[in-house]
Design a protein around this motif. Sequence first.
Motif, PDB file in Angstrom:
ATOM      1  N   GLY A   1      33.655  40.501  36.078  1.00  0.00           N
ATOM      2  CA  GLY A   1      34.159  41.778  36.294  1.00  0.00           C
ATOM      3  C   GLY A   1      34.865  41.884  37.878  1.00  0.00           C
ATOM      4  N   ALA A   2      34.072  41.195  38.682  1.00  0.00           N
ATOM      5  CA  ALA A   2      34.670  41.082  40.133  1.00  0.00           C
ATOM      6  C   ALA A   2      35.850  40.266  40.372  1.00  0.00           C
ATOM      7  N   PHE A   3      36.240  39.546  39.411  1.00  0.00           N
ATOM      8  CA  PHE A   3      37.263  38.599  39.444  1.00  0.00           C
ATOM      9  C   PHE A   3      38.557  39.232  39.193  1.00  0.00           C
ATOM     10  N   ASP A   4      39.700  38.663  40.140  1.00  0.00           N
ATOM     11  CA  ASP A   4      40.980  39.463  40.069  1.00  0.00           C
ATOM     12  C   ASP A   4      42.032  38.286  39.390  1.00  0.00           C
ATOM     13  N   PHE A   5      42.207  38.975  38.203  1.00  0.00           N
ATOM     14  CA  PHE A   5      43.152  37.946  37.473  1.00  0.00           C
ATOM     15  C   PHE A   5      44.655  38.176  37.659  1.00  0.00           C
ATOM     16  N   GLY A   6      45.018  39.150  38.580  1.00  0.00           N
ATOM     17  CA  GLY A   6      46.468  39.171  38.759  1.00  0.00           C
ATOM     18  C   GLY A   6      47.039  39.794  37.671  1.00  0.00           C
TER      19      GLY A   6
ATOM     20  N   THR B   1      26.342  36.178  28.884  1.00  0.00           N
ATOM     21  CA  THR B   1      26.911  35.467  27.849  1.00  0.00           C
ATOM     22  C   THR B   1      28.119  34.815  28.706  1.00  0.00           C
ATOM     23  N   ALA B   2      28.459  33.525  28.397  1.00  0.00           N
ATOM     24  CA  ALA B   2      29.555  32.749  28.831  1.00  0.00           C
ATOM     25  C   ALA B   2      30.906  33.255  28.419  1.00  0.00           C
ATOM     26  N   ALA B   3      31.910  33.340  29.447  1.00  0.00           N
ATOM     27  CA  ALA B   3      33.174  33.694  28.875  1.00  0.00           C
ATOM     28  C   ALA B   3      34.259  32.895  29.707  1.00  0.00           C
ATOM     29  N   VAL B   4      35.430  32.976  29.265  1.00  0.00           N
ATOM     30  CA  VAL B   4      36.586  32.440  30.072  1.00  0.00           C
ATOM     31  C   VAL B   4      37.806  33.482  30.084  1.00  0.00           C
ATOM     32  N   GLY B   5      38.202  33.914  31.188  1.00  0.00           N
ATOM     33  CA  GLY B   5      39.374  34.884  31.117  1.00  0.00           C
ATOM     34  C   GLY B   5      40.716  34.058  31.600  1.00  0.00           C
ATOM     35  N   ILE B   6      41.665  34.458  30.880  1.00  0.00           N
ATOM     36  CA  ILE B   6      43.002  33.608  31.049  1.00  0.00           C
ATOM     37  C   ILE B   6      44.255  34.550  31.483  1.00  0.00           C
TER      38      ILE B   6
ATOM     39  N   THR C   1      46.244  31.974  35.655  1.00  0.00           N
ATOM     40  CA  THR C   1      44.843  31.999  36.227  1.00  0.00           C
ATOM     41  C   THR C   1      43.659  32.024  35.301  1.00  0.00           C
ATOM     42  N   LEU C   2      42.471  31.094  35.462  1.00  0.00           N
ATOM     43  CA  LEU C   2      41.700  30.897  34.608  1.00  0.00           C
ATOM     44  C   LEU C   2      40.251  31.008  35.302  1.00  0.00           C
ATOM     45  N   LYS C   3      39.341  31.758  34.757  1.00  0.00           N
ATOM     46  CA  LYS C   3      38.138  31.781  35.532  1.00  0.00           C
ATOM     47  C   LYS C   3      36.957  31.988  34.332  1.00  0.00           C
ATOM     48  N   ALA C   4      36.252  30.950  34.499  1.00  0.00           N
ATOM     49  CA  ALA C   4      34.980  31.131  33.487  1.00  0.00           C
ATOM     50  C   ALA C   4      33.660  31.171  34.196  1.00  0.00           C
ATOM     51  N   ASP C   5      33.019  32.235  33.807  1.00  0.00           N
ATOM     52  CA  ASP C   5      31.908  32.621  34.283  1.00  0.00           C
ATOM     53  C   ASP C   5      30.957  33.516  33.300  1.00  0.00           C
ATOM     54  N   PHE C   6      29.628  34.151  33.582  1.00  0.00           N
ATOM     55  CA  PHE C   6      28.973  34.691  33.023  1.00  0.00           C
ATOM     56  C   PHE C   6      29.658  36.219  33.031  1.00  0.00           C
ATOM     57  N   VAL C   7      29.399  36.785  31.893  1.00  0.00           N
ATOM     58  CA  VAL C   7      30.140  38.296  31.820  1.00  0.00           C
ATOM     59  C   VAL C   7      29.714  39.185  33.084  1.00  0.00           C
ATOM     60  N   LYS C   8      28.346  39.136  33.388  1.00  0.00           N
ATOM     61  CA  LYS C   8      28.242  39.868  34.491  1.00  0.00           C
ATOM     62  C   LYS C   8      29.072  39.726  35.900  1.00  0.00           C
TER      63      LYS C   8
END
Lengths: 265, 265
Positions: A225-230, A201-206, A215-222
């Motif tokens: 998890g590896a992204f550091d949002f601070g 599933t596509a998602a955007v973390g903010i 900080t924004l990162k759009a990616d597939f849910v899988k």
Amino acid sequence: MKELVFVGLGLNDEKGVSLNGLEETKTADYVFMELYTSLMPDFNRQRFEALCGKQVHVVSRRELEEENGAIILEAAKKGKTVFLVPGDPFIATTHVTLRIDAEKLRVKTRIIHGASIISAIISLSGLHNYKFGKTVTVPFPENFSETPYDVIAQNKKFGSHTLCLLDLKVVEKQFLSINQAVALLLEVEKKRKEDVITPDTAAVGIARAGSKRPTLKADFVKNLGAFDFGEPPYSLIFPGEMHFMEVEALIAFAGAPSDFRGLIR
Amino acid sequence: MKELVFVGLGLNDEKGVSLNGLEETKTADYVFMELYTSLMPDFNRQRFEALCGKQVHVVSRRELEEENGAIILEAAKKGKTVFLVPGDPFIATTHVTLRIDAEKLRVKTRIIHGASIISAIISLSGLHNYKFGKTVTVPFPENFSETPYDVIAQNKKFGSHTLCLLDLKVVEKQFLSINQAVALLLEVEKKRKEDVITPDTAAVGIARAGSKRPTLKADFVKNLGAFDFGEPPYSLIFPGEMHFMEVEALIAFAGAPSDFRGLIR
């Protein structure tokens, strides 16, 4: 003049308030503030007091919710009272009761609006505002319910995006992380199997919408998890059907992988 | 420094901007503004220029949409450029393209958020933000479609409220009135007969949200026609299922008749 003016503090810091909001505060007889319904990461009360030239009484959740804001209502019966609230004053539903109580006491109320986390998140993402369905809060595991899953499913059925606010306890400095929220939703998926939130599933973390360094990162849910949002606060968007321009916006502003172009509908 | 800062002007007048937004403007090399995507009834450019100490170039719809904002991009390639936009800068989808184009030219972009008409209307009504479904714009009769009726129907199915923005042409001073919007929706009902908007449907009309004198009136559609909302801009809410506190808010803030208590679900 007996009145109660709700002033939105806007976002992030003591300069998120509008010029109108600051003027109202400067001319108030009594100034109250709450800082627990939203996190304003760079807000400093002393700097705010210097800006408005007033002493500000910070009210607690107890004073507002258990004592029904009696301290504010008492002041408003005597003179012009300003109540400062993060964001836009009534986007959190907490203060509607106080406004009703004031009106019942024949204290006039007014609102000076501030920038809200809701429009900030939507603005930052570049997704189209009119395509967002219901907003939902993802609660901490101890209060978890399947409501967020239901709301996302309902919105997706109509191609609508879902904005998820992630639960927070500002005073206790507890913030549900983007990772935790996604994991909780994947747990529901395991049980319900309705293909609403899967690893693909596509998602955007903010993180820190409205601050100087969101900080924004759009990616597939899988991959998310590896992204550091601070640092907090956090939120999540689950896009529904996306227009060409929306996908281009996610690529340009949120580092979405180019595979996202395959999602254009 | 080459950068393009989108600054939200917030609502109503030149003091709707945040202190952060004003500071960014004061330190800009080039300042542009558009005033056609939303009406700011009490905005005065000369007063704004006095506040920020800068000359402001007002860009037209032609310069932005036909010429793709070339005038702004050219400035941003040379120095710090501020583009002032009513409300929160990207709630109207018009400017997303400009931001994408800037990023493609390697001009950094930032956003200083402003209060948006969306959160202002929701705040004023006292209805709960998380119960609003999709937002929709009701177009002028010459561009009318049944989309607003469909969106309201869809939202109602899930008990959600619908916020309807009413179409406007700011430069031409044309504003779809609350009366006209309701009449257009009743026409669709006549044809579709799905019991979505009838004379007995509850609605809330809002004029001049974010101004010092907003007007709200909650009533059944059949009674709303006789109400004088005064000057624009206008919007409408069709509530879905209402909580006890939401009905009390409409009675206290929007003069809803006490019959509204019969709508509590």
